[in-house]
Design a protein around this motif. Sequence first.
Motif, PDB file in Angstrom:
ATOM      1  N   LEU A   6       0.749  -1.223   0.070  1.00  0.00           N
ATOM      2  CA  LEU A   6      -0.124  -0.130   0.187  1.00  0.00           C
ATOM      3  C   LEU A   6       0.909   1.113   0.005  1.00  0.00           C
ATOM      4  CD1 LEU A   6      -2.719  -0.877   2.626  1.00  0.00           C
ATOM      5  CD2 LEU A   6      -2.480  -1.669   0.312  1.00  0.00           C
ATOM      6  N   ALA A   8      -0.459   4.583  -1.371  1.00  0.00           N
ATOM      7  CA  ALA A   8      -1.445   5.698  -2.153  1.00  0.00           C
ATOM      8  C   ALA A   8      -1.428   6.895  -1.397  1.00  0.00           C
ATOM      9  CB  ALA A   8      -2.728   4.876  -2.482  1.00  0.00           C
ATOM     10  N   GLY A   9      -1.005   6.632   0.097  1.00  0.00           N
ATOM     11  CA  GLY A   9      -1.478   7.716   1.016  1.00  0.00           C
ATOM     12  C   GLY A   9      -0.639   9.045   0.647  1.00  0.00           C
ATOM     13  N   GLN A  77      -5.123   3.940  -6.823  1.00  0.00           N
ATOM     14  CA  GLN A  77      -6.234   3.987  -5.896  1.00  0.00           C
ATOM     15  C   GLN A  77      -6.654   5.609  -5.881  1.00  0.00           C
ATOM     16  OE1 GLN A  77      -5.492   4.044  -1.795  1.00  0.00           O
ATOM     17  NE2 GLN A  77      -7.535   3.407  -1.357  1.00  0.00           N
ATOM     18  N   GLN A  80      -8.699   8.021  -2.445  1.00  0.00           N
ATOM     19  CA  GLN A  80      -8.068   7.084  -1.459  1.00  0.00           C
ATOM     20  C   GLN A  80      -9.110   6.901  -0.231  1.00  0.00           C
ATOM     21  OE1 GLN A  80      -5.277   9.497  -2.156  1.00  0.00           O
ATOM     22  NE2 GLN A  80      -5.034   8.060  -3.853  1.00  0.00           N
ATOM     23  N   LEU A  81      -9.938   5.895  -0.449  1.00  0.00           N
ATOM     24  CA  LEU A  81     -10.976   5.850   0.641  1.00  0.00           C
ATOM     25  C   LEU A  81     -10.666   4.827   1.761  1.00  0.00           C
ATOM     26  CD1 LEU A  81     -14.007   5.330  -1.681  1.00  0.00           C
ATOM     27  CD2 LEU A  81     -12.960   7.533  -0.686  1.00  0.00           C
ATOM     28  N   GLY A  82      -9.501   4.550   2.205  1.00  0.00           N
ATOM     29  CA  GLY A  82      -9.158   3.793   3.348  1.00  0.00           C
ATOM     30  C   GLY A  82      -8.110   2.438   2.920  1.00  0.00           C
ATOM     31  N   THR A  83      -7.557   1.884   3.827  1.00  0.00           N
ATOM     32  CA  THR A  83      -6.816   0.883   3.658  1.00  0.00           C
ATOM     33  C   THR A  83      -7.303  -0.750   3.125  1.00  0.00           C
ATOM     34  OG1 THR A  83      -6.777   0.151   5.988  1.00  0.00           O
ATOM     35  CG2 THR A  83      -5.044   1.236   5.343  1.00  0.00           C
ATOM     36  N   TYR A 104       3.209  -2.303   3.814  1.00  0.00           N
ATOM     37  CA  TYR A 104       2.959  -0.779   3.903  1.00  0.00           C
ATOM     38  C   TYR A 104       4.378  -0.282   3.001  1.00  0.00           C
ATOM     39  CZ  TYR A 104      -1.071  -0.540   6.970  1.00  0.00           C
ATOM     40  OH  TYR A 104      -2.200  -0.674   7.689  1.00  0.00           O
ATOM     41  N   ASP A 106       5.555   2.773   3.421  1.00  0.00           N
ATOM     42  CA  ASP A 106       6.092   3.615   4.314  1.00  0.00           C
ATOM     43  C   ASP A 106       6.553   3.044   5.395  1.00  0.00           C
ATOM     44  OD1 ASP A 106       3.661   3.152   5.534  1.00  0.00           O
ATOM     45  OD2 ASP A 106       3.139   5.251   5.700  1.00  0.00           O
ATOM     46  N   GLY A 141      -4.095   1.222  15.380  1.00  0.00           N
ATOM     47  CA  GLY A 141      -5.217   0.385  15.993  1.00  0.00           C
ATOM     48  C   GLY A 141      -4.925  -0.861  16.791  1.00  0.00           C
ATOM     49  N   GLU A 155      -9.572   1.036  15.774  1.00  0.00           N
ATOM     50  CA  GLU A 155      -8.757   2.052  15.405  1.00  0.00           C
ATOM     51  C   GLU A 155      -8.927   3.166  16.698  1.00  0.00           C
ATOM     52  OE1 GLU A 155      -6.724   2.581  12.740  1.00  0.00           O
ATOM     53  OE2 GLU A 155      -7.154   0.473  12.610  1.00  0.00           O
ATOM     54  N   ASN A 170      -1.795  -2.880  16.041  1.00  0.00           N
ATOM     55  CA  ASN A 170      -1.539  -3.517  14.639  1.00  0.00           C
ATOM     56  C   ASN A 170      -0.481  -3.034  13.784  1.00  0.00           C
ATOM     57  OD1 ASN A 170      -2.288  -4.488  12.018  1.00  0.00           O
ATOM     58  ND2 ASN A 170      -3.916  -2.971  11.803  1.00  0.00           N
ATOM     59  N   TYR A 198     -12.055   0.344   6.210  1.00  0.00           N
ATOM     60  CA  TYR A 198     -10.718  -0.079   7.115  1.00  0.00           C
ATOM     61  C   TYR A 198     -10.544  -1.575   6.669  1.00  0.00           C
ATOM     62  CZ  TYR A 198     -11.562   3.602  10.732  1.00  0.00           C
ATOM     63  OH  TYR A 198     -11.808   4.594  11.434  1.00  0.00           O
ATOM     64  N   THR A 200      -8.600  -3.284   8.538  1.00  0.00           N
ATOM     65  CA  THR A 200      -8.857  -3.953   9.752  1.00  0.00           C
ATOM     66  C   THR A 200     -10.044  -4.633  10.125  1.00  0.00           C
ATOM     67  OG1 THR A 200      -8.917  -1.654  10.688  1.00  0.00           O
ATOM     68  CG2 THR A 200      -6.922  -2.576  10.929  1.00  0.00           C
TER      69      THR A 200
HETATM   70  C1  UD1 Z   1      -3.263   1.762   9.842  1.00  0.00           C
HETATM   71  C2  UD1 Z   1      -4.398   0.767  10.360  1.00  0.00           C
HETATM   72  C3  UD1 Z   1      -4.095   0.640  12.204  1.00  0.00           C
HETATM   73  C4  UD1 Z   1      -2.520   0.438  12.150  1.00  0.00           C
HETATM   74  C5  UD1 Z   1      -1.705   1.453  11.432  1.00  0.00           C
HETATM   75  C6  UD1 Z   1      -0.320   1.100  11.296  1.00  0.00           C
HETATM   76  C7  UD1 Z   1      -6.356   0.584   9.072  1.00  0.00           C
HETATM   77  C8  UD1 Z   1      -7.911   1.011   9.189  1.00  0.00           C
HETATM   78  N1  UD1 Z   1      -5.553   0.913  10.410  1.00  0.00           N
HETATM   79  O1  UD1 Z   1      -3.602   3.155  10.267  1.00  0.00           O
HETATM   80  O2  UD1 Z   1      -4.747  -0.407  12.747  1.00  0.00           O
HETATM   81  O3  UD1 Z   1      -1.942   0.410  13.426  1.00  0.00           O
HETATM   82  O4  UD1 Z   1      -2.207   1.645  10.063  1.00  0.00           O
HETATM   83  O5  UD1 Z   1       0.541   2.266  10.746  1.00  0.00           O
HETATM   84  O6  UD1 Z   1      -5.875   0.125   8.350  1.00  0.00           O
HETATM   85  N2  UD1 Z   1      -3.168   3.770   2.386  1.00  0.00           N
HETATM   86  C9  UD1 Z   1      -3.475   3.550   1.054  1.00  0.00           C
HETATM   87  N3  UD1 Z   1      -4.728   4.020   0.723  1.00  0.00           N
HETATM   88  C10 UD1 Z   1      -5.756   4.602   1.519  1.00  0.00           C
HETATM   89  C11 UD1 Z   1      -5.216   4.787   2.990  1.00  0.00           C
HETATM   90  C12 UD1 Z   1      -3.956   4.168   3.244  1.00  0.00           C
HETATM   91  O7  UD1 Z   1      -2.528   3.058   0.093  1.00  0.00           O
HETATM   92  O8  UD1 Z   1      -6.653   4.888   1.172  1.00  0.00           O
HETATM   93  C13 UD1 Z   1      -1.545   3.461   2.681  1.00  0.00           C
HETATM   94  C14 UD1 Z   1      -0.744   4.385   3.218  1.00  0.00           C
HETATM   95  O9  UD1 Z   1      -0.132   5.084   2.081  1.00  0.00           O
HETATM   96  C15 UD1 Z   1      -0.089   3.860   4.075  1.00  0.00           C
HETATM   97  C16 UD1 Z   1      -0.811   2.678   4.798  1.00  0.00           C
HETATM   98  O10 UD1 Z   1      -1.716   2.618   3.576  1.00  0.00           O
HETATM   99  O11 UD1 Z   1       1.217   3.083   3.659  1.00  0.00           O
HETATM  100  C17 UD1 Z   1      -1.385   3.013   5.949  1.00  0.00           C
HETATM  101  O12 UD1 Z   1      -2.219   4.131   6.209  1.00  0.00           O
HETATM  102  P1  UD1 Z   1      -2.360   5.273   7.301  1.00  0.00           P
HETATM  103  O13 UD1 Z   1      -3.357   5.981   6.873  1.00  0.00           O
HETATM  104  O14 UD1 Z   1      -0.953   5.671   7.499  1.00  0.00           O
HETATM  105  O15 UD1 Z   1      -2.651   4.088   8.455  1.00  0.00           O
HETATM  106  P2  UD1 Z   1      -3.946   4.367   9.510  1.00  0.00           P
HETATM  107  O16 UD1 Z   1      -5.298   4.198   8.613  1.00  0.00           O
HETATM  108  O17 UD1 Z   1      -3.759   5.543  10.287  1.00  0.00           O
END
Ligand code: UD1
Length: 458
Positions: A6, A8-9, A77, A80-83, A104, A106, A141, A155, A170, A198, A200
Amino acid sequence: MNVVILAAGMGKRMQSALPKVLHPLAGKPLLQHVIDTARELSPRKLCVIYGHGGAAVPQMVEQQNNGQFAAIDTALQEPQLGTGHAVMQALPQLDESQPTLILYGDVPLTTADSLRRLVQAAGSDKLGILTVEQANPFGLGRMVRENGKIVRIVEEKDASDEERKIREINSGIMVAPTARLKAWLSTLSNNNAQGEYYLTDIVAKAVAENMEVVSAHPSAEWEVAGVNSKVQLAELERRHQLNLANKLLEQGVTLMDPARIDIRGSLTCGRDVTIDVGCVFEGNVQLADGVKVGAHSVLVDASIGAGVQIKPFCHIEGAEVGAQSQIGPYARLRPGAQLAQDVHIGNFVEVKNSIIAASSKANHLAYIGDSTVGARVNIGAGTITCNYDGVNKHRTVIEDDCFIGSDSQLVAPVTVGAGATLGAGTTLTKNAPAGKLTISRAKQITIDSWQRPVKIKK
Ligand code: UD1
Ligand code: CA
């Protein structure tokens, strides 16, 4: 196995035009670290989810597709609507007969060993999550367990006060049976504090289906630390550099201070190598047995022979240095510098695209470019090979046993025959014959009648 990364953030807190996952750690983009680790697991499919930063991320990934490994796919993506939504974008590319590991882009320092442990714990029919106990779990999380078994992830923003006290977090890194993952993702809702899909939430869905949810743990917290800001990037850089330094120490390398070395590539050391403080190594650097690198030297793509002493403040790039040579202080070896054994290159000497044979010396203030220098040659201070006529480059050849007097200019193309001597200050425009003294210098005269002027009183 399938691997989905992942990435896309947007990484707003990096305060940069460069997409977050392309920021370098140890000279290599964060995403590259994750791709390299994923490849250690020999995945059948590898897919990077990108979003922010336009074409930069897919372009970087495309450069990886050099045929050495299975090609990496990318999926956009947008928005970006979440992981969970991010992982959905990869689904069409995944092989359903194999589990899917989610990483991830990052989180750069996870080790392949930890990932292998996670994948093994999950097998082909369990959901596996990489978790870690954290002193300060804020923002992450939390793993909710009942009777020791994981039942869901909550979360920070959705958690009760009780749940916020949970220290097991997590990491985000998970592995799931792919067919089930597809089914779960298709039923995700965004009914939560952040209005996101999510990833998660698949945990509770697995538990509802009586699927076992297992966890594995990294050897240290930094393995699952993500980069959201320049502060966190700097912290992970230091952590990573210390890990690299410790590895060198374990191999027997002497580091005057393991906190003051930077390796941005691969550094290979023989036995009894000593590296003083403030040195930077980039690309592929090899130091043979007994090499000493003085303080504040920068070595890029260089091969240094046994027993070489590099004195402080040298810059060495694309060069080969033969055994027992002495370089610096303040020397510059540029690409194509090839020194045989026992060569001395002293302060403020620059060598570019030149071959220098054994036991030759240029100890002070010289420029040797596009040259072939024989053995046992002595190049005096201030000598310059004038290799460039403003349009083309030309070669200078200095044969064995020559003595080049100080402050000489050798206007290439030109050859100095074996054993020749150039008098100091010579501007050589024609070949100098072997074994003779050649000198070009205005004749020295003394003017007997001259008197020093005296100050006129006003
Ligand atoms: C997420 C987890 C959380 C965990 C944390 C660890 C979820 C809902 N929560 O938190 O439980 O403790 O990671 O860091 O999954 N990304 C995308 N597209 C999106 C959103 C995110 O590609 O639409 C990518 C980001 O670039 C990043 C990763 O997913 O690499 C995590 O996203 P981030 O927003 O940092 O994590 P949280 O949702 O805060
Ligand atoms: Ca994050």
